[in-house]
Design a protein around this motif. Structure first.
Motif, short mmCIF file in Angstrom:
data_model
loop_
_atom_site.label_atom_id
_atom_site.label_comp_id
_atom_site.label_asym_id
_atom_site.label_seq_id
_atom_site.Cartn_x
_atom_site.Cartn_y
_atom_site.Cartn_z
N LEU A 1 9.64 2.69 -11.09
CA LEU A 1 8.80 2.08 -12.12
C LEU A 1 7.83 3.08 -12.74
O LEU A 1 7.59 3.04 -13.95
CB LEU A 1 8.03 0.90 -11.53
N VAL A 2 7.23 3.97 -11.94
CA VAL A 2 6.26 4.91 -12.51
C VAL A 2 6.93 5.95 -13.40
O VAL A 2 6.25 6.59 -14.21
CB VAL A 2 5.46 5.63 -11.41
N GLY A 3 8.26 6.10 -13.31
CA GLY A 3 8.96 7.07 -14.15
C GLY A 3 9.45 6.50 -15.47
O GLY A 3 10.03 7.24 -16.27
N LEU A 4 9.20 5.21 -15.70
CA LEU A 4 9.70 4.58 -16.93
C LEU A 4 9.08 5.16 -18.18
O LEU A 4 9.68 5.15 -19.25
CB LEU A 4 9.46 3.06 -16.88
N GLY A 5 7.85 5.66 -18.08
CA GLY A 5 7.19 6.22 -19.25
C GLY A 5 7.48 7.68 -19.49
O GLY A 5 6.92 8.28 -20.42
N ASN B 1 0.82 -1.21 0.00
CA ASN B 1 0.00 0.00 0.00
C ASN B 1 0.85 1.26 0.00
O ASN B 1 0.45 2.28 -0.56
CB ASN B 1 -0.94 -0.02 1.21
N PHE B 2 2.03 1.18 0.61
CA PHE B 2 2.92 2.33 0.54
C PHE B 2 3.44 2.51 -0.88
O PHE B 2 3.71 3.63 -1.32
CB PHE B 2 4.09 2.17 1.52
N GLY B 3 3.58 1.40 -1.60
CA GLY B 3 3.94 1.49 -3.01
C GLY B 3 2.89 2.26 -3.80
O GLY B 3 3.21 3.03 -4.71
N VAL B 4 1.61 2.06 -3.44
CA VAL B 4 0.53 2.82 -4.08
C VAL B 4 0.71 4.31 -3.78
O VAL B 4 0.65 5.16 -4.68
CB VAL B 4 -0.84 2.34 -3.58
N LEU B 5 0.95 4.64 -2.50
CA LEU B 5 1.08 6.04 -2.11
C LEU B 5 2.26 6.72 -2.79
O LEU B 5 2.12 7.81 -3.36
CB LEU B 5 1.22 6.13 -0.59
N ILE B 6 3.43 6.07 -2.77
CA ILE B 6 4.62 6.68 -3.36
C ILE B 6 4.50 6.71 -4.88
O ILE B 6 5.01 7.63 -5.53
CB ILE B 6 5.88 5.92 -2.92
N MET C 1 9.49 -0.69 -0.93
CA MET C 1 8.49 -0.76 -1.98
C MET C 1 8.24 0.62 -2.59
O MET C 1 8.02 0.76 -3.81
CB MET C 1 7.18 -1.32 -1.43
N GLY C 2 8.30 1.65 -1.76
CA GLY C 2 8.12 3.00 -2.27
C GLY C 2 9.22 3.39 -3.24
O GLY C 2 8.96 4.01 -4.28
N VAL D 1 1.59 -0.05 -11.87
CA VAL D 1 2.17 -0.15 -10.53
C VAL D 1 1.06 -0.11 -9.47
O VAL D 1 1.08 -0.88 -8.50
CB VAL D 1 3.18 0.99 -10.30
N LEU D 2 0.09 0.77 -9.64
CA LEU D 2 -1.01 0.87 -8.67
C LEU D 2 -1.80 -0.43 -8.61
O LEU D 2 -2.12 -0.92 -7.52
CB LEU D 2 -1.94 2.03 -9.05
N THR D 3 -2.09 -1.00 -9.77
CA THR D 3 -2.88 -2.24 -9.80
C THR D 3 -2.11 -3.40 -9.21
O THR D 3 -2.65 -4.18 -8.40
CB THR D 3 -3.29 -2.56 -11.25
N ALA D 4 -0.83 -3.55 -9.58
CA ALA D 4 -0.02 -4.66 -9.06
C ALA D 4 0.16 -4.54 -7.55
O ALA D 4 0.03 -5.53 -6.82
CB ALA D 4 1.33 -4.68 -9.77
N SER D 5 0.43 -3.33 -7.07
CA SER D 5 0.63 -3.14 -5.63
C SER D 5 -0.65 -3.44 -4.85
O SER D 5 -0.61 -4.07 -3.79
CB SER D 5 1.09 -1.70 -5.35
#
Length: 443
Positions: free
Chosen positions: A366-370, A231-236, A359-360, A381-385
């Motif tokens: 990962l979210v910066g790859l695009g 869930n912290f991965g979602v937040l970050i 995880m954050g 990332v949000l869905t997987a986390s």
């Protein structure tokens, strides 16, 4: 220097003294403040340092990695040597690292300073949670953790908006100087209010990192650790991608971005307040389970919207719902996790926080790859986390029937007027096993 432990509050007292709660919240805010305050200045930093967006995001990644490693260190140290001195040392180093970051002439030095900031700022987060676990338990702990997380939510609510105005007036370096001043206030508040809560008689003996080995043997605790990390991965993921999603993709200014981000954080604060009021009335696991399910549903919706090619502005309500749902997760998950390892709450808090920021850090990369062109990496990332969080929650379900539940059957089998003999391997009713978590009425 304070050394004696103050009288412990009863688990039924409902909380901590307000001034202590405020100072612990301030110490816990160091992570969100150091993460969020400079986010609106990302584009300016990239231009000033002559780097691309992923290079600037590396400063956030370094900070989060430092936070993860630092929590493991400070958690173990606080179990062995107490809470006060490690917290004072960590916050003092954070002040020096903040000054270095504000003066950094190159991206490389800035990344190194941010790494040191993360390592030292970890003391405020991990030891604050351990102090709460030292003082309260059960439903009271859930309530205090929810309030603590709600107060910590002030940082992400105010930091981006404040950072946008500070950077407009004094540049991105001015934002980092504000962090240095914030750290000085933390040190002063700690010296005035915080007292040692982990007396010598209760401290761990043996190897420094032995407490981490103890908590790693508890499957349910590890389930909560995985849930908190996911869930912290979602937040970050939302935090690290938000400057480019709101400014580059939606076309908003830095000030408007700060308003949107503040609205998201206010949603998390509101849900945290509601969560604290539910503590003791609704089982914490029920609240946690509903919040995790909602997070997954909204994350899947975000992925569908992105794949459908809808305008980027439709992501705004999704991000608001995601961040708001986390207010129901953070306090409940922290309370349930530390209830499993109260005898080594520093190490438990360290592993919990280390997983979160590890995880954050991964999510921020990962979210910066695009780049600035697509929100697809963020949606994935949000869905997987969120899916990992749901699986971890399922893994924490209690499947073993406690020994105490067999007592009524033993009494029925006993002769009339006689007292049943306790089982040979059962602990006395007033002496729970040393390695067993305290009974938690919030479950």
């Amino acid at each position: 220097m304070p050394s004696a432990a103050p009288p412990a509050l009863s688990a039924r007292s409902g909380g901590l003294p307000l001034r202590l709660l405020l100072v612990l919240a301030l110490c816990s805010m160091v992570g969100p403040a150091a993460t969020d305050l400079y986010l609106p200045a990302f584009p300016e930093m990239a231009r000033d340092l002559g780097v691309e967006a992923p290079g600037v995001q590396l400063t956030l990644t370094a900070f989060l990695l430092g936070m993860g490693a630092g929590q493991l260190f400070f958690g173990a140290v606080s179990d062995k040597y107490g809470r006060f001195r490690p917290l004072l040392a960590g916050l003092s180093v954070f002040f020096l690292a903040s000054v270095l970051a504000a003066l950094a002439p190159t991206l490389e030095i800035l990344v190194a300073a941010r790494l040191l900031q993360g390592l030292s700022a970890a003391s405020g987060i991990v030891i604050s949670r351990a102090i709460v676990a030292d003082r309260v338990s059960g439903a009271a702990a859930i309530r205090v953790f929810s309030l603590l997380m709600t107060m910590v939510g002030v940082a992400p609510a105010v930091a981006p908006l404040a950072g946008s105005f500070i950077s407009a007036a004094a540049g991105w370096r001015g934002v980092l100087w504000v962090l240095a001043g914030f750290s000085a206030v933390m040190v002063l508040g700690m010296l005035l209010v915080v007292r040692e809560s982990h007396p010598v008689a209760n401290r761990r003996r043996g190897a420094l990192l032995g407490g981490l080995g103890e908590v790693a043997k508890r499957p349910r605790f590890l389930g909560y650790v995985a849930l908190g990390g996911a869930n912290f991965g979602v937040l970050i993921g939302v935090i690290s991608a938000s400057p480019f999603v709101y400014q580059s993709m939606m076309g908003f200014s830095a000030q408007v971005y700060g308003l949107f981000f503040g609205l998201n954080a206010l949603g998390m604060m509101a849900s945290g307040i509601i969560s604290s009021r539910l503590a003791g009335r609704v089982p914490a696991r029920r609240t946690l389970g509903v919040a995790v399910a909602v997070t997954l549903a909204v994350s899947l919706s975000t992925l569908v919207f992105v794949l459908s090619g809808l305008p980027a502005v439709v992501l705004a309500p999704c991000l608001f719902l995601l961040v708001s749902a986390l207010g129901f997760v953070m306090g409940n998950n922290t309370g349930l996790a530390l209830a499993e390892v109260r005898h080594v709450s520093g190490s438990g808090s360290a592993l919990l926080g280390g997983a979160q920021f590890g995880m954050g850090a991964l999510a921020s990369v990962l979210v910066g790859l695009g780049g600035e062109l697509t929100a697809l990496p963020l949606a994935v990332v949000l869905t997987a986390s969120s899916f990992v969080a749901l699986c971890a929650f399922a893994a924490t379900a209690q499947r073993n029937v406690p020994v105490q539940r067999n007592v009524p059957a033993q009494r029925k089998a006993a002769a009339p007027g006689s007292l049943p003999a306790p089982a040979a391997d059962a602990p006395a009713a007033d002496a729970p096993a040393a390695d067993a978590p305290a009974a938690d009425p919030s479950r």
